[in-house]
Design an enzyme around this catalytic site. Structure first.
Site, PDB file in Angstrom:
ATOM      1  N   ALA B  73       0.837  -1.210   0.000  1.00  0.00           N
ATOM      2  CA  ALA B  73       0.000   0.000   0.000  1.00  0.00           C
ATOM      3  C   ALA B  73       0.872   1.261   0.000  1.00  0.00           C
ATOM      4  O   ALA B  73       1.966   1.274   0.568  1.00  0.00           O
ATOM      5  CB  ALA B  73      -0.905  -0.004   1.218  1.00  0.00           C
ATOM      6  N   MET B 136       2.634  -1.694   4.088  1.00  0.00           N
ATOM      7  CA  MET B 136       2.961  -0.523   3.273  1.00  0.00           C
ATOM      8  C   MET B 136       4.156  -0.817   2.358  1.00  0.00           C
ATOM      9  O   MET B 136       5.149  -1.415   2.777  1.00  0.00           O
ATOM     10  CB  MET B 136       3.294   0.682   4.175  1.00  0.00           C
ATOM     11  CG  MET B 136       2.169   1.101   5.125  1.00  0.00           C
ATOM     12  SD  MET B 136       0.657   1.638   4.277  1.00  0.00           S
ATOM     13  CE  MET B 136       1.148   3.255   3.663  1.00  0.00           C
ATOM     14  N   CYS B 137       4.044  -0.357   1.128  1.00  0.00           N
ATOM     15  CA  CYS B 137       5.107  -0.548   0.125  1.00  0.00           C
ATOM     16  C   CYS B 137       6.453  -0.038   0.627  1.00  0.00           C
ATOM     17  O   CYS B 137       7.481  -0.694   0.440  1.00  0.00           O
ATOM     18  CB  CYS B 137       4.699   0.200  -1.148  1.00  0.00           C
ATOM     19  SG  CYS B 137       6.016   0.418  -2.350  1.00  0.00           S
ATOM     20  N   PHE B 138       6.443   1.139   1.274  1.00  0.00           N
ATOM     21  CA  PHE B 138       7.714   1.743   1.668  1.00  0.00           C
ATOM     22  C   PHE B 138       8.306   1.110   2.935  1.00  0.00           C
ATOM     23  O   PHE B 138       9.413   1.459   3.346  1.00  0.00           O
ATOM     24  CB  PHE B 138       7.566   3.268   1.802  1.00  0.00           C
ATOM     25  CG  PHE B 138       7.552   3.943   0.451  1.00  0.00           C
ATOM     26  CD1 PHE B 138       8.722   4.398  -0.124  1.00  0.00           C
ATOM     27  CD2 PHE B 138       6.375   4.051  -0.274  1.00  0.00           C
ATOM     28  CE1 PHE B 138       8.734   4.970  -1.391  1.00  0.00           C
ATOM     29  CE2 PHE B 138       6.362   4.630  -1.542  1.00  0.00           C
ATOM     30  CZ  PHE B 138       7.544   5.086  -2.104  1.00  0.00           C
ATOM     31  N   HIS B 140       8.515  -2.233   2.996  1.00  0.00           N
ATOM     32  CA  HIS B 140       8.937  -3.546   2.497  1.00  0.00           C
ATOM     33  C   HIS B 140       9.826  -3.280   1.282  1.00  0.00           C
ATOM     34  O   HIS B 140       9.401  -2.603   0.350  1.00  0.00           O
ATOM     35  CB  HIS B 140       7.714  -4.372   2.101  1.00  0.00           C
ATOM     36  CG  HIS B 140       8.076  -5.696   1.521  1.00  0.00           C
ATOM     37  ND1 HIS B 140       8.307  -6.803   2.290  1.00  0.00           N
ATOM     38  CD2 HIS B 140       8.286  -6.076   0.241  1.00  0.00           C
ATOM     39  CE1 HIS B 140       8.639  -7.819   1.519  1.00  0.00           C
ATOM     40  NE2 HIS B 140       8.635  -7.401   0.267  1.00  0.00           N
TER      41      HIS B 140
END
Lengths: 132, 242
Positions: B73, B136-138, B140
């Site tokens: 996300a 969350m994308c940031f 990982h």
């Protein structure tokens, strides 16, 4: 040389006649492209329920690797009679054995003809030219 | 010199943003397209396969949509969002998936350098911004992600369909409370706007990749399709379908 007992699509699916039905999966090229050479990079796969009727070229599922989501397209028209549920939990099977254990769906085809799809030899040339 | 169309849409609503990107992916006759955009309100987008419940920040976001690209996300605020829609036979996307990320990220890194940021691919190290359980994308990271100050600052993901690719990405200009301590352009320079970064990046794309960029807009068919697709992206049953 890839197996010559089946036909191939330009979107890297294979279809193999198996008695009255046909098995469908994706090629080693597709797996390698998606997973960037690392089998752990494949993270999700959605496959259809038995009973779904597909037209040729229709999207029957989706697969996600760490960096890309791709559609899975039906090489031929027909009704899904079985789904390899093992795939959804064990995506590493696709990297280990895309040709046999890695089959995705079993279809009762509308027609038996595989005209218009690539032979193994034609698919080799297609992939050698970049695969797009 | 390769001709590329650029489409800029500032401060558009989330569902329309996602609808237009899908329409661009599904326009086989369209020229290679680079889209640069921002969101209003600053929405949170879920990765295509993510479960809504697995992203605690989704409950706090003013708006949530589901992307058709994968990954984690993203809170789309204080960032430049981009999408690239082109055939998979384009030189930028030829060959292995990882190589396409390297090519796109290299030009973003060159643009970041002009703002004083030394961005590098993460490689095999762990990052200070890596966190479990947020979705969350940031939080990982993977080896190809662009990082600086031991944190991830650019996130991107692809959707491949019918011989074409949609490459989504977020270049962080500053942090937001929903994403916390991640890398951003503000580490080197505060107050950089999406428009400023877009101008520098597009200049680098012309210089480094030889693109001839032409400012354009979606054609009427793409607009109509985007509007129609936006209905699905606005539908809670799609957003919460997993």
């Amino acid at each position: 040389m890839r197996p010559n007992d089946r036909r191939y699509t330009q979107t890297h699916e294979w279809v193999k006649p198996d008695g009255e039905t046909m098995l469908i999966g994706i090629t080693d090229f597709a797996v390698r492209e998606l997973s960037n050479g690392n089998e752990d990079d494949l993270v999700y796969c959605d496959l259809p329920e038995a009973g779904r009727v597909l037209t040729a070229g229709e999207t029957f599922g989706e697969i996600e690797s760490v960096k890309a989501v791709s559609d899975l397209n039906a090489p031929v028209a027909g009704e899904v009679v079985e789904t390899n549920v093992n795939i959804e939990e064990h995506l590493e099977v696709l990297a280990k054995d895309p040709w046999n254990a890695g089959w995705m769906i079993r279809l009762r085809p509308e027609r038996k003809s595989l005209d218009g799809l690539m032979s193994a030899e034609e698919y080799e040339k297609f992939v050698a030219a970049g695969g797009h | 010199m390769q001709l590329w169309r650029t489409i800029t849409t500032w401060d558009a609503p989330a569902a329309w943003n996602m609808g237009l990107d899908q329409a661009l992916l599904e326009s086989p006759e369209a020229p290679p397209t680079l889209r640069l955009y921002t969101w209003k309100p600053g929405a949170l987008s879920l990765g295509y396969f993510q479960r809504f419940e697995d992203v605690p920040a989704a409950a706090q976001a003013p708006k949530v949509v589901r992307r058709i690209t994968g990954g984690g996300a993203i809170h789309h605020q204080r960032e430049l969002t981009f999408s690239i829609a082109v055939g998979l036979d384009d030189p930028l996307y030829a060959g292995l998936l990882g190589a396409s990320y390297q090519r796109v990220h290299a030009v973003i890194a060159a643009a970041l350098a002009e703002f004083g940021i030394d961005a590098q691919p993460r490689g095999e190290r762990r990052l200070a911004s890596d966190r479990e359980g947020t979705g969350m994308c940031f939080h990982h990271s993977s080896a190809l992600d662009l990082v600086w100050n031991e944190r991830k600052g650019v996130g991107s993901a692809q959707r491949r369909k019918g011989g074409r690719v949609l490459h989504h990405g977020s270049i962080k200009l500053d942090t937001t409370p929903l994403e916390g301590d991640i890398a951003s352009v503000a580490d080197a320079r505060r107050g950089v706007t999406p428009q400023e970064f877009a101008a520098v990046w597009t200049a680098r794309l012309s210089r480094d990749l030889g693109w001839k960029l032409s400012a354009s807009a979606p054609d009427p068919e793409e607009r109509a399709r985007a509007k129609q697709l936006a209905l699905r992206f606005d539908d809670a049953t799609f957003t919460r379908r997993r």
